[in-house]
Scaffold this motif. Structure first.
Motif, PDB file in Angstrom:
ATOM      1  N   GLU A 197       0.868  -1.178   0.000  1.00  0.00           N
ATOM      2  CA  GLU A 197       0.000   0.000   0.000  1.00  0.00           C
ATOM      3  C   GLU A 197       0.904   1.226   0.000  1.00  0.00           C
ATOM      4  OE1 GLU A 197      -2.969   0.103   3.000  1.00  0.00           O
ATOM      5  OE2 GLU A 197      -3.817  -1.857   2.454  1.00  0.00           O
ATOM      6  N   ILE A 198       0.854   1.966  -1.087  1.00  0.00           N
ATOM      7  CA  ILE A 198       1.769   3.092  -1.284  1.00  0.00           C
ATOM      8  C   ILE A 198       1.010   4.389  -1.046  1.00  0.00           C
ATOM      9  CG2 ILE A 198       3.279   4.259  -2.921  1.00  0.00           C
ATOM     10  CD1 ILE A 198       3.441   1.506  -4.400  1.00  0.00           C
ATOM     11  N   GLU A 199       1.501   5.180  -0.114  1.00  0.00           N
ATOM     12  CA  GLU A 199       0.924   6.494   0.172  1.00  0.00           C
ATOM     13  C   GLU A 199       2.049   7.510   0.306  1.00  0.00           C
ATOM     14  OE1 GLU A 199      -1.847   6.755   3.347  1.00  0.00           O
ATOM     15  OE2 GLU A 199      -2.984   4.980   2.751  1.00  0.00           O
ATOM     16  N   LEU A 200       2.054   8.479  -0.581  1.00  0.00           N
ATOM     17  CA  LEU A 200       3.048   9.558  -0.540  1.00  0.00           C
ATOM     18  C   LEU A 200       2.332  10.865  -0.243  1.00  0.00           C
ATOM     19  CD1 LEU A 200       5.282   8.695  -3.638  1.00  0.00           C
ATOM     20  CD2 LEU A 200       5.512   7.908  -1.284  1.00  0.00           C
ATOM     21  N   PRO A 201       2.533  11.438   0.943  1.00  0.00           N
ATOM     22  CA  PRO A 201       1.860  12.691   1.285  1.00  0.00           C
ATOM     23  C   PRO A 201       2.537  13.878   0.603  1.00  0.00           C
ATOM     24  CG  PRO A 201       3.321  12.034   3.058  1.00  0.00           C
ATOM     25  CD  PRO A 201       3.378  10.926   2.034  1.00  0.00           C
ATOM     26  N   GLY A 202       1.815  14.991   0.521  1.00  0.00           N
ATOM     27  CA  GLY A 202       2.398  16.214  -0.025  1.00  0.00           C
ATOM     28  C   GLY A 202       3.212  16.932   1.027  1.00  0.00           C
ATOM     29  N   PRO A 203       3.950  17.946   0.629  1.00  0.00           N
ATOM     30  CA  PRO A 203       4.105  18.369  -0.769  1.00  0.00           C
ATOM     31  C   PRO A 203       5.014  17.413  -1.542  1.00  0.00           C
ATOM     32  CG  PRO A 203       5.473  19.719   0.667  1.00  0.00           C
ATOM     33  CD  PRO A 203       4.664  18.837   1.569  1.00  0.00           C
ATOM     34  N   LEU A 204       4.675  17.194  -2.792  1.00  0.00           N
ATOM     35  CA  LEU A 204       5.404  16.258  -3.635  1.00  0.00           C
ATOM     36  C   LEU A 204       6.366  17.007  -4.557  1.00  0.00           C
ATOM     37  CD1 LEU A 204       2.442  13.936  -4.682  1.00  0.00           C
ATOM     38  CD2 LEU A 204       4.198  13.456  -2.962  1.00  0.00           C
ATOM     39  N   PRO A 205       7.410  16.336  -5.025  1.00  0.00           N
ATOM     40  CA  PRO A 205       8.345  16.985  -5.960  1.00  0.00           C
ATOM     41  C   PRO A 205       7.707  17.226  -7.316  1.00  0.00           C
ATOM     42  CG  PRO A 205       8.885  14.658  -5.706  1.00  0.00           C
ATOM     43  CD  PRO A 205       7.837  14.960  -4.689  1.00  0.00           C
ATOM     44  N   ARG A 206       8.359  18.043  -8.108  1.00  0.00           N
ATOM     45  CA  ARG A 206       7.845  18.401  -9.433  1.00  0.00           C
ATOM     46  C   ARG A 206       7.594  17.152 -10.288  1.00  0.00           C
ATOM     47  NH1 ARG A 206       4.610  20.385 -12.964  1.00  0.00           N
ATOM     48  NH2 ARG A 206       5.421  20.189 -15.074  1.00  0.00           N
ATOM     49  N   ALA A 207       8.456  16.140 -10.181  1.00  0.00           N
ATOM     50  CA  ALA A 207       8.286  14.926 -10.981  1.00  0.00           C
ATOM     51  C   ALA A 207       6.948  14.263 -10.686  1.00  0.00           C
ATOM     52  CB  ALA A 207       9.430  13.949 -10.711  1.00  0.00           C
ATOM     53  N   ALA A 208       6.487  14.350  -9.427  1.00  0.00           N
ATOM     54  CA  ALA A 208       5.202  13.745  -9.063  1.00  0.00           C
ATOM     55  C   ALA A 208       4.042  14.500  -9.709  1.00  0.00           C
ATOM     56  CB  ALA A 208       5.049  13.721  -7.550  1.00  0.00           C
ATOM     57  N   ALA A 209       4.148  15.824  -9.774  1.00  0.00           N
ATOM     58  CA  ALA A 209       3.112  16.617 -10.443  1.00  0.00           C
ATOM     59  C   ALA A 209       3.057  16.274 -11.931  1.00  0.00           C
ATOM     60  CB  ALA A 209       3.367  18.100 -10.246  1.00  0.00           C
ATOM     61  N   ARG A 210       4.211  16.097 -12.536  1.00  0.00           N
ATOM     62  CA  ARG A 210       4.244  15.716 -13.946  1.00  0.00           C
ATOM     63  C   ARG A 210       3.675  14.305 -14.126  1.00  0.00           C
ATOM     64  NH1 ARG A 210       3.167  16.990 -18.879  1.00  0.00           N
ATOM     65  NH2 ARG A 210       4.310  15.752 -20.415  1.00  0.00           N
ATOM     66  N   TYR A 211       3.966  13.431 -13.187  1.00  0.00           N
ATOM     67  CA  TYR A 211       3.402  12.067 -13.195  1.00  0.00           C
ATOM     68  C   TYR A 211       1.877  12.139 -13.186  1.00  0.00           C
ATOM     69  CZ  TYR A 211       2.846   7.192 -11.447  1.00  0.00           C
ATOM     70  OH  TYR A 211       2.509   5.882 -11.266  1.00  0.00           O
ATOM     71  N   ALA A 212       1.317  13.010 -12.362  1.00  0.00           N
ATOM     72  CA  ALA A 212      -0.132  13.193 -12.319  1.00  0.00           C
ATOM     73  C   ALA A 212      -0.656  13.741 -13.645  1.00  0.00           C
ATOM     74  CB  ALA A 212      -0.510  14.127 -11.166  1.00  0.00           C
ATOM     75  N   GLU A 213       0.041  14.723 -14.211  1.00  0.00           N
ATOM     76  CA  GLU A 213      -0.376  15.309 -15.482  1.00  0.00           C
ATOM     77  C   GLU A 213      -0.436  14.262 -16.592  1.00  0.00           C
ATOM     78  OE1 GLU A 213       1.622  19.770 -14.910  1.00  0.00           O
ATOM     79  OE2 GLU A 213       2.503  18.312 -16.272  1.00  0.00           O
ATOM     80  N   VAL A 214       0.630  13.473 -16.686  1.00  0.00           N
ATOM     81  CA  VAL A 214       0.696  12.490 -17.768  1.00  0.00           C
ATOM     82  C   VAL A 214      -0.327  11.377 -17.550  1.00  0.00           C
ATOM     83  CG1 VAL A 214       2.173  10.800 -18.930  1.00  0.00           C
ATOM     84  CG2 VAL A 214       3.114  13.006 -18.232  1.00  0.00           C
ATOM     85  N   SER A 215      -0.452  10.916 -16.317  1.00  0.00           N
ATOM     86  CA  SER A 215      -1.376   9.820 -16.019  1.00  0.00           C
ATOM     87  C   SER A 215      -2.819  10.213 -16.296  1.00  0.00           C
ATOM     88  CB  SER A 215      -1.227   9.394 -14.553  1.00  0.00           C
ATOM     89  OG  SER A 215       0.071   8.918 -14.283  1.00  0.00           O
TER      90      SER A 215
END
Length: 261
Positions: A197-215
């Protein structure tokens, strides 16, 4: 362009969820011996092949995929990292008779088995490819990453995932297969299962925001004609603004199975 976005998403998945991927590699490192030949089924952009070669210096990796674009990207990454002498690529449709890989110590299938047209046949082929005592490792997604839990946009993201799940079901993907039983039925022994079970709380790095955008962007472009125009417009606005948000989190679940021939 579709391949470019898929490659970027797979590469970002490995970067953003790096702890999970390291834990996954450790499964092989602990079980595979000192100089294993590993076959990476459905290697995609090569994140698994590269990580295996990087983290297991004695390993040789054969990366198998049906997409020449994916394999070309993988070869370029391997050359850049100085791993090209230990990674070879094979273009093959794994729904057809498999090529001869030579003696194989580990079959690795990360987020690829659900694409097989006939999982039982694929598992039989995997068992036949392995040497006696060889290791099978399957990693699959129980849920695709969600980024907007606890925000006002959570319902819209939930709608996107519901429709995407429906499309995967219509396409015949084996997203929720009982892999423990399937692996056992294929004749593997000592089958085990581990849930992440993977949970990464914010604030997240820029790569994570791009991951969200692409997904979410990839999902959005597949929803034409399946949801209302107003919802598509709302989703477009959402995706465009993801890079500036500070309330993103990541939640996803994955399971790993292993067994021996």
């Amino acid at each position: 362009m579709a391949h470019d976005h898929m490659i970027e998403m797979l590469d970002l998945d490995a970067e953003v969820l790096s702890d999970y991927h390291r834990n996954l590699i450790a499964v092989v490192g602990a079980e595979a011996g000192d100089h294993p030949h590993i076959v990476d089924l459905g290697a995609g952009s090569g994140t698994g092949s590269l990580a295996l070669a990087r983290e297991l210096p004695g390993a040789r990796v054969t990366a198998v995929d049906v997409s020449p674009e994916m394999l070309a990207h993988l070869r370029g990454r391997a050359l850049e990292e100085g791993l090209d002498d230990r990674i070879r690529t094979v273009e093959a449709d794994l729904d057809q008779p498999w090529p001869d890989f030579g003696p194989v110590d580990v079959i690795w299938a990360a987020s690829s088995m659900h694409h097989m047209a006939d999982p039982a046949r694929a598992l039989t082929a995997a068992r036949e490819a392995l040497r006696p005592g060889g290791l099978l490792v399957i990693a699959e997604l129980d849920s695709f990453p969600r980024f907007l839990t606890g925000t006002p946009d959570e319902p819209l993201e939930a709608l996107v995932h519901t429709e995407a799940d429906r499309m995967r079901h219509e396409a015949g993907l084996h997203m929720h297969e009982n892999w423990f039983d399937r692996i056992t039925e294929a004749g593997f022994s000592g089958v085990s299962e581990k849930h992440f079970e993977i949970e990464l709380p914010g604030p997240l790095p820029r790569a994570a925001a791009r991951y969200a955008e692409v997904s979410l962007g990839r999902m959005r472009h597949r929803l034409e004609g399946r949801v209302a125009d107003a919802q598509l417009a709302e989703l477009d606005k959402l995706v465009t603004g993801l890079g500036t948000r500070d309330d993103l989190t990541i939640r996803t679940e994955r399971t790993v199975w292993q067994g021996r021939r």
